[in-house]
Every structure is written in structure tokens, then in C-alpha cells.
Design a protein around this motif. Structure first.
Motif, mmCIF file in Angstrom:
data_model
loop_
_atom_site.group_PDB
_atom_site.id
_atom_site.type_symbol
_atom_site.label_atom_id
_atom_site.label_comp_id
_atom_site.label_asym_id
_atom_site.label_seq_id
_atom_site.Cartn_x
_atom_site.Cartn_y
_atom_site.Cartn_z
ATOM 1 N N GLY A 7 31.429 58.956 31.781
ATOM 2 C CA GLY A 7 31.188 59.941 30.738
ATOM 3 C C GLY A 7 31.785 59.517 29.408
ATOM 4 N N MET A 8 33.003 58.959 29.440
ATOM 5 C CA MET A 8 33.644 58.517 28.201
ATOM 6 C C MET A 8 32.875 57.379 27.553
ATOM 7 S SD MET A 8 37.582 57.243 27.670
ATOM 8 C CE MET A 8 38.203 58.873 28.014
ATOM 9 N N ALA A 9 32.428 56.415 28.389
ATOM 10 C CA ALA A 9 31.654 55.297 27.842
ATOM 11 C C ALA A 9 30.339 55.793 27.244
ATOM 12 C CB ALA A 9 31.384 54.272 28.949
ATOM 13 N N GLY A 10 29.680 56.738 27.932
ATOM 14 C CA GLY A 10 28.429 57.284 27.408
ATOM 15 C C GLY A 10 28.634 58.014 26.094
ATOM 16 N N GLY A 11 29.700 58.821 26.000
ATOM 17 C CA GLY A 11 29.984 59.534 24.757
ATOM 18 C C GLY A 11 30.304 58.585 23.615
ATOM 19 N N SER A 12 31.083 57.542 23.892
ATOM 20 C CA SER A 12 31.422 56.572 22.844
ATOM 21 C C SER A 12 30.184 55.810 22.376
ATOM 22 C CB SER A 12 32.472 55.584 23.374
ATOM 23 O OG SER A 12 33.647 56.264 23.764
ATOM 24 N N TYR A 13 29.324 55.441 23.324
ATOM 25 C CA TYR A 13 28.109 54.700 22.961
ATOM 26 C C TYR A 13 27.184 55.567 22.117
ATOM 27 C CZ TYR A 13 23.753 52.096 23.416
ATOM 28 O OH TYR A 13 22.582 51.409 23.145
ATOM 29 N N ILE A 38 34.328 67.149 35.106
ATOM 30 C CA ILE A 38 35.015 65.873 34.893
ATOM 31 C C ILE A 38 34.142 64.924 34.082
ATOM 32 C CG2 ILE A 38 35.854 63.799 36.059
ATOM 33 C CD1 ILE A 38 36.872 65.569 38.298
ATOM 34 N N GLY A 39 32.859 64.806 34.434
ATOM 35 C CA GLY A 39 31.959 63.919 33.698
ATOM 36 C C GLY A 39 31.794 64.335 32.249
ATOM 37 N N LEU A 40 31.608 65.641 32.007
ATOM 38 C CA LEU A 40 31.429 66.121 30.637
ATOM 39 C C LEU A 40 32.725 66.016 29.826
ATOM 40 C CD1 LEU A 40 29.136 69.265 31.104
ATOM 41 C CD2 LEU A 40 28.535 67.031 30.139
ATOM 42 N N ALA A 41 33.892 66.153 30.499
ATOM 43 C CA ALA A 41 35.161 65.980 29.789
ATOM 44 C C ALA A 41 35.289 64.551 29.273
ATOM 45 C CB ALA A 41 36.327 66.329 30.707
ATOM 46 N N GLY A 42 34.907 63.573 30.091
ATOM 47 C CA GLY A 42 34.916 62.184 29.634
ATOM 48 C C GLY A 42 33.933 61.960 28.502
ATOM 49 N N PHE A 43 32.732 62.550 28.627
ATOM 50 C CA PHE A 43 31.715 62.397 27.576
ATOM 51 C C PHE A 43 32.205 62.989 26.258
ATOM 52 C CE2 PHE A 43 28.218 64.262 25.167
ATOM 53 C CZ PHE A 43 27.378 63.178 24.992
#
Length: 460
Positions: free
Chosen positions: A322-328, A375-380
């Protein structure tokens, strides 16, 4: 290697004889957390005993000659067993030791007490045997024992207890622990034990001992969150021989004062100058709240399933994806023709997502699918918030990165505070949702920063 640990015979006899004296007509009993007690030697033939073992692969490695007959053993998770059980019991006896994990805390929640009550016959007896150290309780242990006692008392018409090194809590329709009644039954039942004798019974039911415990159990304590294992962490950390980590209350000592003084001295001598603006506050907010949400969601998933050994990598991977997707996605927004408006629009969306996640984390308790989505959306949201907030500091990449790491440290301390019971989950995430709304409303200063940054990018 410690292969087996059999407790003193006194503990084994107390675990069965006290409930047996309170309810002599019991025919079917279940025991949880007693797989190491060697109870078969003292339980009469007419009583049907089920010992609930956790479902573990190492069970097959044990020598079957040293464990109860397989007909008395049910290999299942205690909560899973009680949820699917269709045969009622006359007594359910739960043996609890030091509280050092969320897996153990599952057996001290309102949900578990309700399951036990639903699996008892009319007039059935629920017994909780908990380490109590003769009433010499720290604040966090008082919270645990008084909270458990009050929780059980709210679910049953009558409740009483037996003091000592272990606190035996008994609850049911009618509990009679008067010394005369117990001693009379002891004599009529012909119990033969060199340890559990009449003198021992009188000493345990001594009014002075009970009044000392009663005063502690009636102490008004705040309602603890299901994830509060403060006593267990204090107990666990005390085994390292370091008093520094026994409680959050003891963190004000010379170790931390020395470290803080060195940090302040370094900043003063280095003449660091960091200007905190709205974008930095956004990075700090996203960094702290995203990690806190991830940790608390993990706590709740462990409370559901008991263990995280297998799924832990999946949860961390889901957060990082999620974090990688949000950063990208944040990096793709830099190609927008109307950069300031695009970034503000996505910042609003990201803040809105984080506000909703904060509220959901405080509310959701037992839905694993929703917790995984959280958890996934928190990372995003964390990745997107960092990408947007760090745009102004492209020439000083270390500043937003350091602020983000500081937010992660804050989120970790928040997770530790929740485990210690110093923070309430609902109160914290409600506060984080309010802060998110404040940041969402304070857009003018952020827009001005983005407009200047957009002009700089176009000029470059």
C-alpha cells in the motif's frame, strides 16, 4: 532444553478440589490451560473430564504416556472449541498465568466470558485461577485482576473468590464458600490429601486474608481495552533484570535525561534550523497515524486468531505494498498540468481516507477482512501523504524523510502505550481523526506553498 514443567502438587489439587467442594454434583467439566497439571490422578472416575489443548503441531512430539488419556483431550483452540461445542458442562475451569501476550489476553475478555457462560448448564460453575502473589499487586496487576473480577461478576448472579498465591474466582448461580460448609463437605466426600487438608482450607478461607483481597478487587479501575497487557509486559521486562523498562511510569530516569540532554546539546552546537510548515505537519501526521493503525490492526487480528507467526509477513507486506502504491501514485501526480489543484484534491482525499481509517480502527474488533483492508489503506495513505508533503523539500530530501521517521517513532510509542494500558484506543484514534479534520480544513497555507513550488518547477 526445558521439556516439561510440572507445578507443585498443591496447585494441581487446588485447581480441582475447590470447584469440587463448591459443586459436589458435577459430572462433566472442561479445563483450559491445565494441560501440564497431571490432573488424572485426583479426579474421580465418575466425572467426565475434557482438557482443551491449543491446536499445536508439537503435540505430536510428546510421549503420550505422560499426558491424559486421548479420550479426555480435545485438540482445539479454546475459543474455537467453545464456539462449536454443543454439550453443556457443569464446570469450566480456566488456569491463567502471567499475561505476556495478546494470545493469552483473549481468554480474559468479555467475549470469552460470554462463551464460557453459554457453555455451562443451569447452575454451572465458572472458575478462573490467576496468579496473584498473595495480594501484593502493582497498579497494572490490580487493573488486570480487579477488571477480570468485575467482568465476571457482571455476567453471573453470584461470585466469590479464594485468596492466596493464586486467586481462584468462582461464579455461578449460588456460591457458598463459608468455612463450615466447605469443611463439612470435605469430611463427607472423604478427600485424602496430605496437602489439601482441613487446616489448609481454614487458612485459605481466613476472613482477614479475604478482606485484604476484597479491598483490592473492589478498587475502582478504568475499563481496560482488550489489547491492554500492561501487567504482562511489566512482568516480562522485569525478567531481563532491568528496572528501567518495567513501566512507563519509570521512564523518567537518568538514562533518558542523559540521552535527551545530548540531543539538545547537539542541536544547539550544530545550530540546526528547521522551519516547520503545513507540509511538514502533514508528513508527521501521516507517518505516525499510519504506523499506529498498522500496529493496532495487528493487535486486533492476534486477538481474533491467537497467533501472528504465519500471517505477520503478509500483514507487513500488505502495508508496504500500500505504501509503495501510494508513493508511486503521488509521483505520477507531478506530471499534472494544474499541479497545485491536483495535489490539494488528492491531499483532501488522502486525509479523508486517514480520518475514516482512524474511526474504523477504533470501532472494528473482530472482522479480519476489514482489518486487512485498513492495513493496506493505511500504507497507501501514508505513502501518498509523504509524496505530496515532501514536494517542497526536494532540495532537502533529508528533512521530510526525518520527519516521516519521527512520525513512525511516535506511532510505535503509541502502540506500546496501548499495550501498556496507558492509552485508550478509542480516545487516541478519535483525537487523530479530529487532527486530520483540522489539517483538512487548514488548506490555504498549504495551497500557497504548492503554488510557489509549482512556479519553481515550471521555472526550472
Amino acid at each position: 532444553m526445558k521439556v516439561a514443567d510440572y507445578p507443585p502438587e498443591k496447585s494441581t489439587e487446588e485447581l480441582f478440589y475447590w470447584p469440587y467442594l463448591v459443586k459436589p454434583d458435577m459430572n462433566r467439566i472442561a479445563m483450559i490451560g491445565t494441560e501440564h497439571m497431571a490432573l488424572d490422578k485426583i479426579i474421580p472416575e465418575g466425572i467426565d473430564l475434557n482438557i482443551i489443548y491449543p491446536e499445536t503441531s508439537w503435540y505430536d512430539l510428546l510421549n503420550l504416556a505422560f499426558i491424559p488419556d486421548s479420550g479426555r483431550v480435545i485438540r482445539n483452540d479454546p475459543i474455537g472449541f467453545l464456539k462449536s461445542n454443543i454439550i453443556k458442562y457443569d464446570a469450566i475451569i480456566v488456569n491463567r498465568g502471567a499475561l505476556v501476550s495478546l494470545s493469552g489476553k483473549r481468554l480474559e475478555t468479555e467475549y470469552f466470558i460470554n462463551l464460557c457462560r453459554d457453555n455451562l448448564n443451569t447452575g454451572g460453575l465458572l472458575c478462573f485461577n490467576v496468579q496473584a502473589y498473595h495480594g501484593n499487586w502493582r497498579k497494572d496487576l490490580t487493573t488486570r485482576l480487579a477488571g477480570l473480577y468485575n467482568l465476571i461478576s457482571n455476567k453471573f448472579p453470584d461470585i466469590d473468590f479464594i485468596p492466596g498465591d493464586n486467586l481462584m474466582i468462582m461464579a455461578g448461580q449460588s456460591i457458598d464458600l463459608t468455612p463450615d460448609t466447605i469443611l463439612s463437605r470435605y469430611q463427607s466426600m472423604n478427600i485424602e490429601s496430605p496437602i489439601f487438608n482441613q487446616r489448609y482450607i481454614r487458612s485459605k478461607l481466613n476472613p482477614f486474608n479475604k478482606s485484604h483481597f476484597q479491598e483490592s478487587l473492589e478498587t475502582t479501575t478504568r475499563k481496560a481495552d482488550p489489547q491492554d497487557i500492561g501487567y504482562g509486559l511489566s512482568y516480562y521486562l522485569s525478567q531481563t533484570g532491568s528496572n528501567m523498562l518495567m513501566s512507563l511510569e519509570q521512564w523518567r530516569n537518568y538514562y533518558y535525561i542523559t540521552i535527551l540532554s545530548l540531543i539538545l546539546l547537539t542541536i544547539a552546537l550544530g545550530k540546526f534550523r528547521i522551519v516547520i510548515n503545513v507540509s511538514h505537519l502533514n508528513i508527521l501526521y501521516f507517518g505516525s497515524i499510519s504506523l499506529a493503525i498498522e500496529l493496532v490492526a495487528m493487535y486486533k487480528i492476534q486477538m481474533i486468531g491467537g497467533y501472528l507467526y504465519i500471517i505477520l509477513g503478509i500483514l507487513i507486506g500488505l502495508f508496504m505494498i500500500g505504501m509503495a502504491g501510494g508513493s508511486y501514485l503521488g509521483s505520477l501526480l507531478m506530471k499534472s498540468h494544474n499541479l497545485p489543484k491536483t495535489l490539494v484534491r488528492w491531499l483532501n482525499i488522502t486525509l479523508g481516507i486517514m480520518i475514516c481509517l482512524s474511526l474504523l480502527t477504533a470501532i472494528v474488533q473482530s472482522n479480519q477482512v476489514i482489518l486487512l483492508i485498513i492495513i493496506g489503506l493505511a500504507g497507501f495513505s501514508g505513502g501518498m501523504g509523504y509524496a505530496i508533503g515532501s514536494l517542497k523539500s526536494d532540495s532537502q530530501a533529508g528533512i521530510p524523510y526525518g520527519i516521516d521517521l519521527m512520525g513512525g517513532i511516535i506511532g510505535t510509542l503509541i502502540g506500546l502505550g496501548i499495550l501498556f494500558g496507558e492509552l485508550r484506543i478509542g480516545h487516541y484514534f478519535l483525537a487523530m481523526a479530529i487532527i486530520g479534520i483540522i489539517l483538512l480544513a487548514n488548506k490555504q497555507a498549504f495551497i500557497e506553498v504548492l503554488v510557489r513550488t509549482g512556479r519553481l518547477i515550471r521555472h526550472t
